[in-house]
Enzyme design. Structure first.
Site, mmCIF file in Angstrom:
data_model
loop_
_atom_site.group_PDB
_atom_site.id
_atom_site.type_symbol
_atom_site.label_atom_id
_atom_site.label_comp_id
_atom_site.label_asym_id
_atom_site.label_seq_id
_atom_site.Cartn_x
_atom_site.Cartn_y
_atom_site.Cartn_z
ATOM 1 N N ASP A 1 2.933 1.075 14.221
ATOM 2 C CA ASP A 1 2.436 0.794 12.881
ATOM 3 C C ASP A 1 1.033 0.213 13.050
ATOM 4 O O ASP A 1 0.868 -0.926 13.464
ATOM 5 C CB ASP A 1 3.356 -0.213 12.181
ATOM 6 C CG ASP A 1 2.835 -0.625 10.802
ATOM 7 O OD1 ASP A 1 1.765 -0.141 10.388
ATOM 8 O OD2 ASP A 1 3.526 -1.437 10.143
ATOM 9 N N TRP B 1 6.116 -7.320 9.016
ATOM 10 C CA TRP B 1 6.158 -5.853 8.914
ATOM 11 C C TRP B 1 7.062 -5.270 9.980
ATOM 12 O O TRP B 1 7.839 -4.354 9.704
ATOM 13 C CB TRP B 1 4.747 -5.268 8.996
ATOM 14 C CG TRP B 1 3.870 -5.736 7.864
ATOM 15 C CD1 TRP B 1 2.735 -6.491 7.961
ATOM 16 C CD2 TRP B 1 4.069 -5.504 6.454
ATOM 17 N NE1 TRP B 1 2.233 -6.727 6.707
ATOM 18 C CE2 TRP B 1 3.015 -6.141 5.765
ATOM 19 C CE3 TRP B 1 5.035 -4.818 5.713
ATOM 20 C CZ2 TRP B 1 2.893 -6.117 4.370
ATOM 21 C CZ3 TRP B 1 4.922 -4.796 4.327
ATOM 22 C CH2 TRP B 1 3.864 -5.430 3.668
ATOM 23 N N LYS C 1 -5.871 -0.903 4.278
ATOM 24 C CA LYS C 1 -6.410 -2.034 5.035
ATOM 25 C C LYS C 1 -7.757 -1.676 5.663
ATOM 26 O O LYS C 1 -8.682 -2.449 5.601
ATOM 27 C CB LYS C 1 -5.436 -2.475 6.137
ATOM 28 C CG LYS C 1 -3.988 -2.668 5.686
ATOM 29 C CD LYS C 1 -3.768 -3.927 4.894
ATOM 30 C CE LYS C 1 -2.419 -3.980 4.174
ATOM 31 N NZ LYS C 1 -1.242 -3.696 4.992
HETATM 32 C C1 LIG Z 1 0.263 -3.688 4.652
HETATM 33 C C2 LIG Z 1 1.098 -3.306 5.808
HETATM 34 C C3 LIG Z 1 2.279 -2.547 5.658
HETATM 35 C C4 LIG Z 1 2.808 -2.117 4.318
HETATM 36 O O1 LIG Z 1 2.046 -1.081 3.821
HETATM 37 P P1 LIG Z 1 2.409 -0.384 2.425
HETATM 38 O O2 LIG Z 1 1.377 0.707 2.403
HETATM 39 O O3 LIG Z 1 2.233 -1.413 1.362
HETATM 40 O O4 LIG Z 1 3.781 0.129 2.503
HETATM 41 C C5 LIG Z 1 2.978 -2.222 6.791
HETATM 42 N N1 LIG Z 1 2.563 -2.604 8.010
HETATM 43 C C6 LIG Z 1 1.448 -3.328 8.195
HETATM 44 C C7 LIG Z 1 1.036 -3.727 9.568
HETATM 45 C C8 LIG Z 1 0.677 -3.704 7.092
HETATM 46 O O5 LIG Z 1 -0.432 -4.434 7.266
#
Ligand SMILES: *Cc1c(COP(=O)(O)O)cnc(C)c1O
Length: 357
Positions: free
Chosen positions: A168, A101, A192
């Site tokens: 993030d 990511w 998540k």
């Molecule tokens: C799942 C995830 C993403 C991507 O998220 P989307 O909502 O599918 O764009 C980005 N960063 C992290 C740390 C993730 O776990």
């Protein structure tokens, strides 16, 4: 048979949240209407949005100098929306490359300014969190992925810097208390740890906005979403409602301190078994980098890998297959995962070792 949901995402939510969400789909707050068919500007929904924002502010202690908004497009949209709003082409942004990511965030940022990757654990398949780097002040921000969902590592410390940190936090948002005011921008896709797919929580320091020269399309301008309190256009009404319910659940269950204590206890249960059991091994190099959210481990042989998946499934443990870039297993144990469910998985591991060890 009861299912124990170890899915990395969309992931487990508290049972009571799903029951309330299901009820709201039939009839919302005795209104004679479903949550799915009401206006985002209605007197029914406005309090939901307000409560969601209020709960975020309560949990973080962040005041009006930060905007709290609910967007669509997932964390992946934030990979480019953040640099687009924060840096001009001649500006520098610093990134730490801790996983798939992070590396996608880096790729997107390069379109908007100069990107310096301070450190990367890519050469070791991201099995640790880089620590020996220093952050110079010439950049606009430092980007960090707080939890590496695929590789099972997590940031348990934050670098010393006066730069705003852009984080993030998609896979560990509200799993623990943090010094929230150290961050300039936080984004988290809900699916998540916060709710269903379809909404992304963004918290951003307002004074960082409005400094770039480029033209920002309205939908990609944080300021417009802040001014319009997330209703510049139609926001994802239902996902926001479920996120609000999840935030209520976090608060009712003791808030972020209690989440962290419980998450630590749960993770310890599983890591202890991985370390004790001769048929399994953790994939993260340094113990202090282990994630409390995504527990990654491998079997001692290919045979163990394929047989254990089957044994776990038979016990109702679903979605524990590891990401293809790591292999083995990944048990995602977000806030809503119970200790009992983790114990079921631990029991399968112990039983498996007795049979196959
Ligand atoms: C799942 C995830 C993403 C991507 O998220 P989307 O909502 O599918 O764009 C980005 N960063 C992290 C740390 C993730 O776990």
């Amino acid at each position: 048979m009861k299912k124990h949901n170890f899915s990395p995402g969309p992931a487990i939510l508290p049972a009571e949240v799903m029951e309330q969400a299901a009820q709201a789909c039939v009839e919302f707050n005795n209104s004679g209407l479903s949550i799915l068919e009401i206006s985002h500007r209605s007197a029914l929904f406005t309090p939901v949005l307000a409560e969601a924002e209020e709960l975020v502010r309560e949990m973080t202690g962040l005041g009006d100098e930060y905007g709290v908004i609910f967007l669509s497009g997932g964390a992946s949209t934030q990979f480019f929306m953040a640099p687009m709003n924060l840096i001009d082409p001649e500006d520098t942004a610093l990134y730490v490359d801790t996983g798939a990511w992070s590396s996608k965030a880096i790729k997107e940022a390069k379109a908007f300014g100069k990107v310096e990757v301070l450190a990367s654990s890519k050469a070791d398949n991201y099995n640790y969190i880089p620590k020996d780097y220093s952050v110079s002040n010439h950049a606009k921000y430092l980007h960090i992925t707080s939890n590496n969902t695929i590789f099972g590592t997590q940031q348990h410390w934050w670098p010393q810097t006066s730069l705003p940190i852009v984080a993030d936090m998609s896979s560990d948002m509200f799993s623990r208390p943090l010094d929230w005011d150290r961050f300039g921008l936080i984004y988290a896709g809900a699916q998540k740890n916060l709710g269903p797919a379809g909404v992304t929580l963004v918290i951003v320091r307002k004074d960082l906005l409005g400094t770039v020269q480029r033209h920002l399309p309205s939908m990609l301008d944080y300021r417009l979403h802040i001014e319009n309190e997330s209703t510049y256009n139609t926001p994802p009404v239902f996902p926001i409602y479920v996120m609000m319910l999840t935030l209520r659940w976090i608060k009712a269950n003791g808030g972020l301190n209690a989440m962290e204590a419980h998450n630590r206890k749960k993770a310890a249960l599983l890591y202890n078994e991985i370390d004790r059991n001769p048929l399994f091994a953790g994939t993260v190099k340094h113990e202090e980098d282990r994630s409390l959210m995504n527990v990654t481990f491998v079997g001692a042989s290919e045979e163990v890998d394929s047989l254990f998946l089957k044994a776990a499934k038979e016990a109702g443990c679903v979605d524990i297959k590891g990401h293809r870039s790591v292999g083995g297993f990944r048990a995602s144990i977000y806030n809503a995962m119970s200790e009992e469910s983790i114990q079921v998985l631990v029991d399968v591991m112990q039983d498996f070792a007795r049979k196959h060890g």
